[in-house]
Design a protein around this motif. Structure first.
Motif, PDB file in Angstrom:
ATOM      1  N   LYS A 190       0.894  -1.209  -0.035  1.00 22.34           N
ATOM      2  CA  LYS A 190      -0.089  -0.075   0.027  1.00 22.34           C
ATOM      3  C   LYS A 190       0.797   1.520   0.071  1.00 22.34           C
ATOM      4  O   LYS A 190       0.730   2.054  -0.888  1.00 22.34           O
ATOM      5  N   GLU A 191       1.988   1.499   0.994  1.00 28.45           N
ATOM      6  CA  GLU A 191       2.714   2.504   1.019  1.00 28.45           C
ATOM      7  C   GLU A 191       3.583   2.523  -0.300  1.00 28.45           C
ATOM      8  O   GLU A 191       3.986   3.757  -0.848  1.00 28.45           O
ATOM      9  N   ARG A 192       3.815   1.475  -0.912  1.00 26.73           N
ATOM     10  CA  ARG A 192       4.734   1.514  -1.945  1.00 26.73           C
ATOM     11  C   ARG A 192       4.234   2.369  -3.081  1.00 26.73           C
ATOM     12  O   ARG A 192       4.808   2.900  -3.934  1.00 26.73           O
ATOM     13  N   GLY A 193       2.909   1.834  -3.285  1.00 24.84           N
ATOM     14  CA  GLY A 193       2.058   2.381  -4.269  1.00 24.84           C
ATOM     15  C   GLY A 193       2.013   4.026  -4.163  1.00 24.84           C
ATOM     16  O   GLY A 193       1.833   4.734  -5.018  1.00 24.84           O
ATOM     17  N   LYS A 194       1.409   4.535  -2.901  1.00 26.58           N
ATOM     18  CA  LYS A 194       1.658   5.895  -2.467  1.00 26.58           C
ATOM     19  C   LYS A 194       2.685   6.567  -3.090  1.00 26.58           C
ATOM     20  O   LYS A 194       2.805   7.563  -3.748  1.00 26.58           O
ATOM     21  N   LEU A 195       3.923   5.780  -2.576  1.00 25.76           N
ATOM     22  CA  LEU A 195       5.380   6.830  -2.625  1.00 25.76           C
ATOM     23  C   LEU A 195       5.610   6.665  -4.287  1.00 25.76           C
ATOM     24  O   LEU A 195       6.130   7.738  -4.920  1.00 25.76           O
ATOM     25  N   ARG A 196       5.117   5.667  -5.042  1.00 26.71           N
ATOM     26  CA  ARG A 196       5.515   5.721  -6.707  1.00 26.71           C
ATOM     27  C   ARG A 196       4.621   6.802  -7.265  1.00 26.71           C
ATOM     28  O   ARG A 196       5.288   7.533  -8.108  1.00 26.71           O
ATOM     29  N   SER A 197       3.480   7.088  -6.745  1.00 28.87           N
ATOM     30  CA  SER A 197       2.462   8.040  -7.306  1.00 28.87           C
ATOM     31  C   SER A 197       3.161   9.334  -6.778  1.00 28.87           C
ATOM     32  O   SER A 197       3.256  10.226  -7.927  1.00 28.87           O
ATOM     33  N   ARG A 198       3.630   9.663  -5.928  1.00 26.52           N
ATOM     34  CA  ARG A 198       4.162  10.729  -5.525  1.00 26.52           C
ATOM     35  C   ARG A 198       5.526  11.214  -6.360  1.00 26.52           C
ATOM     36  O   ARG A 198       5.709  12.348  -6.710  1.00 26.52           O
ATOM     37  N   LEU A 199       6.285  10.403  -6.580  1.00 27.48           N
ATOM     38  CA  LEU A 199       7.521  10.483  -7.075  1.00 27.48           C
ATOM     39  C   LEU A 199       7.358  10.655  -8.656  1.00 27.48           C
ATOM     40  O   LEU A 199       7.962  11.336  -9.374  1.00 27.48           O
ATOM     41  N   ASP A 200       6.311   9.757  -9.118  1.00 25.62           N
ATOM     42  CA  ASP A 200       6.274   9.716 -10.857  1.00 25.62           C
ATOM     43  C   ASP A 200       5.556  10.908 -11.284  1.00 25.62           C
ATOM     44  O   ASP A 200       5.524  11.173 -12.190  1.00 25.62           O
ATOM     45  N   SER A 201       4.958  11.623 -10.207  1.00 27.82           N
ATOM     46  CA  SER A 201       4.198  13.144 -10.387  1.00 27.82           C
ATOM     47  C   SER A 201       5.203  14.319 -10.968  1.00 27.82           C
ATOM     48  O   SER A 201       5.073  15.135 -11.230  1.00 27.82           O
ATOM     49  N   ILE A 202       6.541  13.762 -10.383  1.00 27.45           N
ATOM     50  CA  ILE A 202       7.422  14.864 -10.448  1.00 27.45           C
ATOM     51  C   ILE A 202       8.131  14.664 -12.004  1.00 27.45           C
ATOM     52  O   ILE A 202       8.664  13.856 -12.209  1.00 27.45           O
ATOM     53  N   ALA A 203       8.087  15.896 -12.747  1.00 31.58           N
ATOM     54  CA  ALA A 203       8.580  16.064 -14.086  1.00 31.58           C
ATOM     55  C   ALA A 203       9.991  15.417 -13.934  1.00 31.58           C
ATOM     56  O   ALA A 203      10.860  16.216 -13.116  1.00 31.58           O
ATOM     57  N   GLY A 204      10.682  14.550 -14.900  1.00 33.18           N
ATOM     58  CA  GLY A 204      11.810  14.225 -14.894  1.00 33.18           C
ATOM     59  C   GLY A 204      12.430  13.131 -14.014  1.00 33.18           C
ATOM     60  O   GLY A 204      13.561  12.590 -14.088  1.00 33.18           O
ATOM     61  N   VAL A 205      11.403  12.475 -13.293  1.00 34.72           N
ATOM     62  CA  VAL A 205      11.764  11.186 -12.236  1.00 34.72           C
ATOM     63  C   VAL A 205      11.026  10.178 -12.950  1.00 34.72           C
ATOM     64  O   VAL A 205       9.805  10.181 -12.882  1.00 34.72           O
ATOM     65  N   GLY A 206      11.706   9.372 -13.652  1.00 34.42           N
ATOM     66  CA  GLY A 206      11.010   8.195 -14.049  1.00 34.42           C
ATOM     67  C   GLY A 206      11.517   6.875 -13.147  1.00 34.42           C
ATOM     68  O   GLY A 206      12.018   7.013 -12.019  1.00 34.42           O
ATOM     69  N   PRO A 207      11.274   5.727 -13.663  1.00 37.32           N
ATOM     70  CA  PRO A 207      11.218   4.521 -12.853  1.00 37.32           C
ATOM     71  C   PRO A 207      12.581   4.202 -12.325  1.00 37.32           C
ATOM     72  O   PRO A 207      13.151   3.893 -11.260  1.00 37.32           O
ATOM     73  N   VAL A 208      13.931   4.409 -13.460  1.00 33.72           N
ATOM     74  CA  VAL A 208      15.040   4.360 -13.049  1.00 33.72           C
ATOM     75  C   VAL A 208      15.603   5.317 -11.843  1.00 33.72           C
ATOM     76  O   VAL A 208      16.360   4.926 -10.961  1.00 33.72           O
ATOM     77  N   LYS A 209      15.249   6.422 -12.102  1.00 39.72           N
ATOM     78  CA  LYS A 209      15.640   7.510 -10.861  1.00 39.72           C
ATOM     79  C   LYS A 209      14.827   7.190  -9.672  1.00 39.72           C
ATOM     80  O   LYS A 209      15.469   7.673  -8.606  1.00 39.72           O
ATOM     81  N   ARG A 210      13.632   6.928  -9.738  1.00 40.36           N
ATOM     82  CA  ARG A 210      12.963   6.625  -8.540  1.00 40.36           C
ATOM     83  C   ARG A 210      13.597   5.834  -7.766  1.00 40.36           C
ATOM     84  O   ARG A 210      13.762   5.645  -6.614  1.00 40.36           O
ATOM     85  N   LYS A 211      13.997   4.474  -8.602  1.00 42.03           N
ATOM     86  CA  LYS A 211      14.459   3.496  -7.931  1.00 42.03           C
ATOM     87  C   LYS A 211      15.797   3.779  -7.229  1.00 42.03           C
ATOM     88  O   LYS A 211      16.301   3.389  -6.030  1.00 42.03           O
ATOM     89  N   ALA A 212      16.487   4.550  -7.765  1.00 44.23           N
ATOM     90  CA  ALA A 212      17.938   5.067  -7.352  1.00 44.23           C
ATOM     91  C   ALA A 212      17.797   5.792  -6.173  1.00 44.23           C
ATOM     92  O   ALA A 212      18.567   5.615  -5.219  1.00 44.23           O
ATOM     93  N   LEU A 213      17.099   6.804  -6.218  1.00 46.15           N
ATOM     94  CA  LEU A 213      16.525   7.399  -4.960  1.00 46.15           C
ATOM     95  C   LEU A 213      16.300   6.521  -3.941  1.00 46.15           C
ATOM     96  O   LEU A 213      16.609   7.055  -2.582  1.00 46.15           O
ATOM     97  N   LEU A 214      15.203   5.838  -3.924  1.00 46.54           N
ATOM     98  CA  LEU A 214      14.820   4.927  -2.756  1.00 46.54           C
ATOM     99  C   LEU A 214      15.869   4.070  -2.471  1.00 46.54           C
ATOM    100  O   LEU A 214      15.885   3.881  -1.197  1.00 46.54           O
ATOM    101  N   ALA A 215      16.832   3.787  -3.317  1.00 51.10           N
ATOM    102  CA  ALA A 215      17.772   2.864  -3.016  1.00 51.10           C
ATOM    103  C   ALA A 215      18.844   3.371  -2.052  1.00 51.10           C
ATOM    104  O   ALA A 215      19.467   2.909  -1.054  1.00 51.10           O
ATOM    105  N   ARG A 216      18.872   4.835  -2.141  1.00 51.78           N
ATOM    106  CA  ARG A 216      19.847   5.519  -1.592  1.00 51.78           C
ATOM    107  C   ARG A 216      19.392   6.113  -0.303  1.00 51.78           C
ATOM    108  O   ARG A 216      20.030   6.255   0.890  1.00 51.78           O
ATOM    109  N   PHE A 217      18.058   6.676  -0.228  1.00 57.04           N
ATOM    110  CA  PHE A 217      17.336   7.241   0.994  1.00 57.04           C
ATOM    111  C   PHE A 217      16.505   6.293   1.692  1.00 57.04           C
ATOM    112  O   PHE A 217      15.875   6.516   2.840  1.00 57.04           O
ATOM    113  N   GLY A 218      16.098   5.164   1.278  1.00 57.75           N
ATOM    114  CA  GLY A 218      15.059   4.419   1.773  1.00 57.75           C
ATOM    115  C   GLY A 218      13.541   4.703   1.945  1.00 57.75           C
ATOM    116  O   GLY A 218      12.760   3.471   1.836  1.00 57.75           O
TER     117      GLY A 218
END
Length: 254
Positions: A190-218
């Motif tokens: 449930k929480e993962r779905g929320k955070l994906r939608s929050r990050l994906d709504s930011i222009a310039g942040v796609g799946p690769v960058k989202r994964k890198a950000l979450l891997a770095r900051f948790g």
């Protein structure tokens, strides 16, 4: 009923092993209150945890709790378990509602982390044990690992107790652990779905960058707490994009 008798048999066996006193409740021993914790993460990102509570051998959903990990970045199951056990026990002390027993999903190291949290919280009367999963025969890093049964660990330096197959005690502990895992996994999804939608709504942040950000900051919370310089240190994140990410997430946070 047969289910009630099996639950009573399992609780009697667990009380004997753990040295728990079961005060009288009428003509029968008082039911045990048992909490079990599980930590859930996806490759170290967005770590959450659950607590389920069984009373009298059956789920007591009024005692179920979900936790977002606040103080740990990335994947560190030991520190995450330490955090949630400590938070739960401190709240239990404040509210006057502590369990008789806490069961940790894991081995001696996880148990040691939970015991440290208990002592720091001052909940010394709460007994904590660990349930180590059964393992099939396998090879790990070139070494042969023999099969093992479900084991109950009473202390970090104690010899594990092998739980008999088909015993009422093993069945109770497996149900408890599986329910904690199910509850944590549902919350994580449930929480993962929320955070994906929050990050994906930011222009310039796609799946690769989202994964890198979450891997770095948790977690999204970890990203919010980072500086622009820290975000810009992640591959593919420019200083301008770092500013845009923080502005968007902090605005969403209120």
């Amino acid at each position: 009923t047969a289910a009630r008798e099996a639950a009573g048999e399992a609780e009697d066996a667990l009380a004997r092993l753990c040295g728990l006193e079961r005060g009288p409740a009428g003509e029968e021993a008082a039911p045990l209150t048992i909490d079990c914790f599980d930590v859930s993460n996806l490759q170290g990102t967005h770590v959450v945890a659950s607590r389920v509570r069984f009373r009298g051998g059956h789920p007591d959903r009024t005692g179920y709790r979900r936790f977002r990990i606040r103080d740990v970045r990335g994947q560190d199951d030991f520190r995450s378990m330490n955090e949630v056990v400590g938070r739960s026990l401190r709240r239990g002390l404040d509210e006057g509602e502590l369990p008789d027993l806490v069961v940790i999903d894991g081995g001696a190291a996880q148990l040691g982390s939970a015991l440290e949290a208990r002592d720091d919280a001052g909940a010394w009367d709460v007994r904590i044990v660990a349930l180590a999963k059964a393992r099939a025969e396998r090879r790990l890093r070139g070494q042969h690992k023999a099969a093992s049964e479900e084991r109950l660990i009473l202390a970090p330096d104690a010899e594990p107790i092998v739980l008999e197959r088909h015993s009422a005690l093993r069945h109770l502990l497996e149900r408890l652990r599986d329910e904690a895992h199910r509850f944590a996994l549902a919350y994580h999804r449930k929480e993962r779905g929320k955070l994906r939608s929050r990050l994906d709504s930011i222009a310039g942040v796609g799946p690769v960058k989202r994964k890198a950000l979450l891997a770095r900051f948790g977690s999204v919370q970890g990203i919010c707490q980072a500086s622009e310089e820290e975000l810009a240190g992640v591959a593919g994140i420019s200083p301008a994009l770092a500013r845009a990410i923080l502005a968007s997430l902090r605005q969403d946070a209120g």
